[in-house]
Design a protein around this motif. Structure first.
Motif, PDB file in Angstrom:
ATOM      1  N   LEU A 298       1.047  -1.594  -0.119  1.00 16.09           N
ATOM      2  CA  LEU A 298       0.128   0.143   0.048  1.00 16.09           C
ATOM      3  C   LEU A 298       0.517   1.419   0.085  1.00 16.09           C
ATOM      4  N   ARG A 299       2.046   1.190  -0.430  1.00 15.28           N
ATOM      5  CA  ARG A 299       3.137   2.255   0.134  1.00 15.28           C
ATOM      6  C   ARG A 299       2.859   2.609  -1.304  1.00 15.28           C
ATOM      7  N   LEU A 300       2.201   2.395  -2.311  1.00 15.88           N
ATOM      8  CA  LEU A 300       2.326   2.699  -3.650  1.00 15.88           C
ATOM      9  C   LEU A 300       0.860   3.785  -3.965  1.00 15.88           C
ATOM     10  N   LYS A 301      -0.164   3.488  -2.872  1.00 20.44           N
ATOM     11  CA  LYS A 301      -0.763   4.311  -3.033  1.00 20.44           C
ATOM     12  C   LYS A 301      -0.857   5.351  -2.848  1.00 20.44           C
ATOM     13  N   SER A 302      -1.946   6.290  -2.836  1.00 17.59           N
ATOM     14  CA  SER A 302      -2.331   7.635  -2.268  1.00 17.59           C
ATOM     15  C   SER A 302      -3.256   8.006  -1.397  1.00 17.59           C
ATOM     16  N   ASN A 303      -3.285   9.483  -0.727  1.00 19.00           N
ATOM     17  CA  ASN A 303      -4.435   9.680   0.234  1.00 19.00           C
ATOM     18  C   ASN A 303      -5.151   8.411   0.684  1.00 19.00           C
ATOM     19  N   LEU A 304      -4.513   7.107   1.509  1.00 19.88           N
ATOM     20  CA  LEU A 304      -5.462   6.451   2.411  1.00 19.88           C
ATOM     21  C   LEU A 304      -4.856   7.201   4.279  1.00 19.88           C
ATOM     22  N   SER A 305      -6.001   7.038   4.139  1.00 19.79           N
ATOM     23  CA  SER A 305      -6.768   7.271   6.020  1.00 19.79           C
ATOM     24  C   SER A 305      -6.322   5.266   6.176  1.00 19.79           C
ATOM     25  N   ILE A 306      -5.171   5.515   7.148  1.00 19.34           N
ATOM     26  CA  ILE A 306      -5.031   4.018   7.896  1.00 19.34           C
ATOM     27  C   ILE A 306      -5.018   3.865   9.201  1.00 19.34           C
ATOM     28  N   VAL A 307      -6.155   2.961   9.518  1.00 22.28           N
ATOM     29  CA  VAL A 307      -5.982   2.610  11.304  1.00 22.28           C
ATOM     30  C   VAL A 307      -5.294   1.824  11.466  1.00 22.28           C
ATOM     31  N   THR A 308      -4.823   1.444  12.519  1.00 20.02           N
ATOM     32  CA  THR A 308      -3.965   0.222  12.559  1.00 20.02           C
ATOM     33  C   THR A 308      -4.544  -0.243  13.906  1.00 20.02           C
ATOM     34  N   ASN A 309      -4.020  -1.654  14.384  1.00 19.83           N
ATOM     35  CA  ASN A 309      -3.482  -1.833  16.313  1.00 19.83           C
ATOM     36  C   ASN A 309      -1.935  -1.645  16.039  1.00 19.83           C
ATOM     37  N   SER A 310      -1.319  -1.746  14.627  1.00 15.88           N
ATOM     38  CA  SER A 310      -0.016  -2.559  14.790  1.00 15.88           C
ATOM     39  C   SER A 310       0.659  -1.326  14.470  1.00 15.88           C
ATOM     40  N   THR A 311       1.901  -1.588  15.032  1.00 14.66           N
ATOM     41  CA  THR A 311       3.443  -1.174  15.078  1.00 14.66           C
ATOM     42  C   THR A 311       3.631  -0.951  14.206  1.00 14.66           C
ATOM     43  N   ARG A 312       3.874  -2.166  13.648  1.00 12.42           N
ATOM     44  CA  ARG A 312       4.443  -2.669  12.011  1.00 12.42           C
ATOM     45  C   ARG A 312       4.034  -1.723  11.030  1.00 12.42           C
ATOM     46  N   VAL A 313       2.661  -1.819  11.029  1.00 15.05           N
ATOM     47  CA  VAL A 313       1.531  -1.527  10.046  1.00 15.05           C
ATOM     48  C   VAL A 313       1.499  -0.004   9.851  1.00 15.05           C
ATOM     49  N   ALA A 314       2.027   1.005  11.491  1.00 11.65           N
ATOM     50  CA  ALA A 314       2.005   1.973  11.083  1.00 11.65           C
ATOM     51  C   ALA A 314       3.596   2.812  10.399  1.00 11.65           C
ATOM     52  N   GLN A 315       4.547   1.790  10.550  1.00 16.70           N
ATOM     53  CA  GLN A 315       5.797   2.031  10.449  1.00 16.70           C
ATOM     54  C   GLN A 315       5.991   2.541   9.142  1.00 16.70           C
ATOM     55  N   SER A 316       4.819   1.565   8.148  1.00 16.18           N
ATOM     56  CA  SER A 316       5.648   1.219   6.755  1.00 16.18           C
ATOM     57  C   SER A 316       4.435   2.060   6.315  1.00 16.18           C
ATOM     58  N   LEU A 317       4.026   2.765   6.837  1.00 12.76           N
ATOM     59  CA  LEU A 317       2.862   3.469   5.834  1.00 12.76           C
ATOM     60  C   LEU A 317       2.331   4.890   6.204  1.00 12.76           C
ATOM     61  N   VAL A 318       3.425   5.220   7.677  1.00 14.51           N
ATOM     62  CA  VAL A 318       3.562   6.688   7.895  1.00 14.51           C
ATOM     63  C   VAL A 318       4.888   7.412   6.977  1.00 14.51           C
ATOM     64  N   GLY A 319       3.907   8.639   6.407  1.00 10.32           N
ATOM     65  CA  GLY A 319       4.900   9.262   5.417  1.00 10.32           C
ATOM     66  C   GLY A 319       4.724   9.172   4.558  1.00 10.32           C
ATOM     67  N   HIS A 320       3.695   8.124   3.796  1.00  9.92           N
ATOM     68  CA  HIS A 320       4.331   7.807   2.459  1.00  9.92           C
ATOM     69  C   HIS A 320       2.922   8.410   1.830  1.00  9.92           C
ATOM     70  N   ASN A 321       3.380   8.847   0.446  1.00  4.51           N
ATOM     71  CA  ASN A 321       2.213   9.082  -0.406  1.00  4.51           C
ATOM     72  C   ASN A 321       1.005  10.285   0.061  1.00  4.51           C
ATOM     73  N   ASN A 322       1.111  11.083   1.101  1.00  3.32           N
ATOM     74  CA  ASN A 322      -0.135  11.890   1.379  1.00  3.32           C
ATOM     75  C   ASN A 322      -0.956  10.972   1.964  1.00  3.32           C
ATOM     76  N   CYS A 323      -0.328   9.737   2.963  1.00  6.43           N
ATOM     77  CA  CYS A 323      -1.174   8.714   3.425  1.00  6.43           C
ATOM     78  C   CYS A 323      -1.033   9.422   5.042  1.00  6.43           C
ATOM     79  N   ARG A 324      -2.276   9.219   5.567  1.00  8.03           N
ATOM     80  CA  ARG A 324      -2.790   9.873   7.396  1.00  8.03           C
ATOM     81  C   ARG A 324      -2.985   8.251   8.317  1.00  8.03           C
ATOM     82  N   VAL A 325      -1.745   7.981   8.353  1.00  8.75           N
ATOM     83  CA  VAL A 325      -1.599   6.999   9.521  1.00  8.75           C
ATOM     84  C   VAL A 325      -2.616   7.592  11.155  1.00  8.75           C
ATOM     85  N   PHE A 326      -3.372   6.434  11.756  1.00  8.48           N
ATOM     86  CA  PHE A 326      -4.219   6.318  12.827  1.00  8.48           C
ATOM     87  C   PHE A 326      -4.010   5.379  13.655  1.00  8.48           C
TER      88      PHE A 326
END
Length: 264
Positions: A115-143
């Motif tokens: 999903l790092r190739l996608k843009s403007n996603l809003s990602i909600v997760t309870n996983s620190t690994r998922v958050a670490q992977s996606l934060v700061g990429h292609n205007n994605c917001r991570v919660f």
């Protein structure tokens, strides 16, 4: 002689960086922190893995033989190619701008990478690994949901986590499970994970499950969500006839992952 004195200065620096990052780090992070190329990082990791100080996983490394060696990393190192195929297939159904939930599953971690190739996603997760992977990429917001952290899952669970999850409306929930069998459907080893999956599924318009065939017709003690709510099961191999019939009866579409060239 300490473990660190057995290694080069560069390798000792890498070990220290991984410790500072919580026992796990991506190659890209280490490259940035240490100011060297990713190729240099990979060479150091390869040397350290031979000595048993670290273990390599897809795109990263974790410390071995310490409290930073949870079952999550052992699981993510199992059947990585199959998980990568499944993750890529699922990612094709995710569109820019969606609001998603991703859980702590090891296959879900591969989905996060895709999903790092996608843009403007809003990602909600309870996983620190998922958050670490996606934060700061292609205007994605991570919660990142709060709650009690469980080291074996590298994620948060419990009442606080579930209350926060209920505040979202997900276009898609990407879920995993520890087992899938004809009699009971999707099952979990961890009761807290089963409970959170049930809560999240109530808040999602579309429910996807990602897993490999190794979990077919296996058992686990805790029921999660009803299989009839799942839109699509993304897998690497077609289930055998009995399980296929059960999935069909539940209304679950089975989407087979297409194998890709290893260089992709």
């Amino acid at each position: 002689m300490t473990v660190d004195t057995m290694h080069s200065h560069r390798e000792v620096e890498l070990l220290d960086a991984v410790r500072r990052l919580g026992g796990f780090a991506k190659n890209t992070q280490l490259s940035s922190v240490l100011g060297v190329s990713e190729e240099t990082i990979r060479r150091s990791i390869k040397s350290l893995s031979k000595s048993g100080a670290v273990a390599r996983v897809h795109g990263g490394v974790f410390l071995v033989g310490t409290q930073s060696d949870p079952s999550f990393f052992r699981r993510i190192a199992e059947n990585p190619e199959e998980k990568r195929f499944v993750a890529h297939e699922l990612s094709q159904s995710i569109h820019d701008g969606m609001t998603l939930f991703l859980d702590v599953g090891s296959t879900t971690a591969f989905v996060a990478e895709e999903l790092r190739l996608k843009s403007n996603l809003s990602i909600v997760t309870n996983s620190t690994r998922v958050a670490q992977s996606l934060v700061g990429h292609n205007n994605c917001r991570v919660f990142l949901l709060g709650g009690e952290m469980q080291p074996d899952e590298l994620g948060a669970f419990g009442n606080v986590c579930e209350r926060q999850a209920r505040r979202y409306c997900f276009d898609v929930a990407v879920l995993s499970a520890d087992a899938l069998n004809t009699k009971s459907g999707f099952l979990y080893l961890n009761p807290a994970e089963a409970s959170l999956a049930s809560v999240v599924s109530e808040c999602a318009e579309i429910k996807y499950v990602a897993m490999t065939h190794h979990k077919f017709e296996t058992k686990a003690p805790h029921l999660g969500f009803s299989p009839s709510i799942v839109s699509t099961l993304f897998v690497d191999k077609k289930p055998r006839s009995k399980l296929s019939s059960a999935l069909n009866g539940w209304g679950v579409k089975v989407q087979l992952a297409k194998k890709r060239d290893a260089q992709c």
